[in-house]
Design an enzyme around this catalytic site. Structure first.
Site, mmCIF file in Angstrom:
data_model
loop_
_atom_site.group_PDB
_atom_site.id
_atom_site.type_symbol
_atom_site.label_atom_id
_atom_site.label_comp_id
_atom_site.label_asym_id
_atom_site.label_seq_id
_atom_site.Cartn_x
_atom_site.Cartn_y
_atom_site.Cartn_z
ATOM 1 N N TYR A 144 35.714 17.226 89.184
ATOM 2 C CA TYR A 144 35.518 17.685 87.836
ATOM 3 C C TYR A 144 34.622 18.997 87.504
ATOM 4 O O TYR A 144 34.776 19.527 86.527
ATOM 5 C CB TYR A 144 35.004 16.721 86.893
ATOM 6 N N LYS A 195 38.856 8.145 99.845
ATOM 7 C CA LYS A 195 39.855 8.346 100.810
ATOM 8 C C LYS A 195 39.425 8.907 102.062
ATOM 9 O O LYS A 195 39.547 10.196 102.643
ATOM 10 C CB LYS A 195 40.879 9.558 100.176
ATOM 11 N N ASP A 228 43.849 4.545 97.120
ATOM 12 C CA ASP A 228 45.095 4.413 96.924
ATOM 13 C C ASP A 228 45.555 2.926 97.300
ATOM 14 O O ASP A 228 46.181 2.089 96.298
ATOM 15 C CB ASP A 228 46.292 5.126 97.742
ATOM 16 N N ASP A 252 38.515 7.919 87.042
ATOM 17 C CA ASP A 252 39.079 8.095 86.003
ATOM 18 C C ASP A 252 40.741 7.218 86.105
ATOM 19 O O ASP A 252 40.984 6.629 85.094
ATOM 20 C CB ASP A 252 39.367 9.478 85.565
ATOM 21 N N ASP A 256 41.875 3.646 84.032
ATOM 22 C CA ASP A 256 42.971 3.129 82.965
ATOM 23 C C ASP A 256 43.807 2.256 83.609
ATOM 24 O O ASP A 256 44.390 1.396 82.739
ATOM 25 C CB ASP A 256 43.676 4.911 82.932
#
Ligand code: IPM
Ligand code: MN
Length: 375
Positions: A144, A195, A228, A252, A256
């Site tokens: 970000y 990751k 993932d 983020d 959601d």
């Protein structure tokens, strides 16, 4: 309202932000009246509203006020009206600037399934019933904010977009420490997600989380998962998680995803916290994780509960008012149990039988009425 030493900055923002904030105002007023919990409230514009008024997504004076306040209660920013605004001046930049300048590195996003909403989730009831997960999202670094960033044209004429994922060990450690501390008050389990199989920041994240755990939090159970795989496990068996800690971008996305376990994006609150200063006071901003929802803005149908629960998190984390925070939580729970539903919580199917479809204001009124009944 009576003066107090609690300074609150209210930033409703754009889209449904002002609508859901109006319902929280009713609860703020109720708390002042019935529980002598008063605030000195300042209000200001942010996002698109600030662009319209000041030409920038957040004015310097607003940032100053946010730095001075004991807490900021935030609505949402953005909308198609500002689509043509240059990238660095977009409504979202106002929120990102506040997060960065206030150094709100720890974003707490609890995904809790209310019993009454088990049927509203798209997952099977036995998978989501009783679910209570806390996602801790790093909020002031990563892709970000990493440099270099931008869009350039290369010598060969091709355009190139660049964002940089970067983390320092200190940034990783401080957010992981928040996760470990919170886990100790919950089920004592932390799952750290990155990751590490493909990203250097992921390797560093895993090493630092492991080191900090060994040094100071060996009593907490720590596991690691690739982000993932975690996205998949959240749908397969979300009950395995207690606290999840992860970086800005993964957080983020995963939050959601987690919101839909609870039935709707309209249910998830969040708290963004800085480090405690010498007096133990933390800078803080509270906001629902949903956006400005321009498609339903102005229609009076938005769900005000995520903003309501964000206010409850503020009572708990900024003002140590656990009793009052619990009261708001219980009112939400009971109103849902009584069958009140905003449109986002209805499935348009069998599960909707016997439920009362209500708008934003009716939902706010129902919460206040339930608070009255509870005390
Ligand atoms: C969130 C939002 C923000 C983010 C946007 C509005 C900048 O999606 O708080 O999750 O991406 O962090
Ligand atoms: Mn988001």
């Amino acid at each position: 309202m009576a003066g107090s030493n609690r300074n609150l900055l209210v930033l409703p923002g754009d889209g449904i932000g002002p609508e859901v904030m109006n319902e929280v105002r009713k609860v703020i007023a109720w708390m002042g009246r019935k529980r002598a919990v008063g605030f000195d409230i300042k209000e200001d514009v942010v996002g698109g509203a600030a662009i319209d008024k000041h030409g920038v997504p957040v004015a310097d004076a607003t940032v100053d006020a946010a730095m001075q306040a004991d807490a900021v209660l935030f609505g949402s920013v953005g909308g198609p009206k500002w689509d043509s605004v240059p990238f660095e001046k977009k409504p979202e930049r106002g929120l990102l600037r506040l997060r960065k300048e206030m150094d709100l590195f720890a974003n707490l996003r609890p995904a809790k399934v209310f019993d009454a909403l088990v049927g509203a989730s798209t997952l099977k009831p036995e998978i989501v019933k009783g679910l209570d997960i806390m996602i801790i999202r790093e909020l002031t670094s990563g892709v970000y904010f990493g440099e270099p960033r931008g869009i350039t044209t290369r010598p060969d004429g091709q355009r190139e977009g660049i964002d940089t994922q970067r983390y320092t060990s200190g940034e990783i450690r401080r957010v992981c420490a928040v996760a470990f501390e919170l886990a100790r008050k919950r089920q004592n389990k932390v799952c750290s997600a990155e990751k590490a199989n493909v990203m250097h920041t992921g390797v560093l994240w895993r090493e630092e989380a492991t080191k900090l755990h060994k040094e100071s939090y060996a009593d907490v159970e720590l596991t690691h998962m690739y982000a993932d795989a975690l996205a998949m496990q959240l749908l397969r068996w979300p009950g395995q998680f207690d606290v999840i800690v992860t970086d800005n971008l993964f957080g983020d996305i995963l939050s959601d995803e987690a919101s839909m376990l609870t039935g709707s994006l309209g249910m998830l609150p969040s708290a963004s916290l800085g480090a405690p200063d010498a007096t133990g006071r933390r800078k803080a901003l509270y906001e629902p994780i949903h956006g400005s929802a321009p498609d339903i803005a102005g229609k009076g149908i938005a769900n005000p509960l995520a903003e309501m629960l964000s206010y409850a998190m503020m009572l708990r984390y900024s003002f140590d008012l656990d009793g009052e925070a619990d009261l708001v939580g219980r009112a939400v729970e009971n109103v849902l149990a009584a069958g009140y539903r905003t449109a986002d919580l209805l499935t348009a199917g069998q599960d909707d039988k016997g439920l009362k479809k209500v708008g934003t204001q009716e939902m706010g009124d129902a919460i206040v009425k339930e608070l009255d009944r509870l005390v």
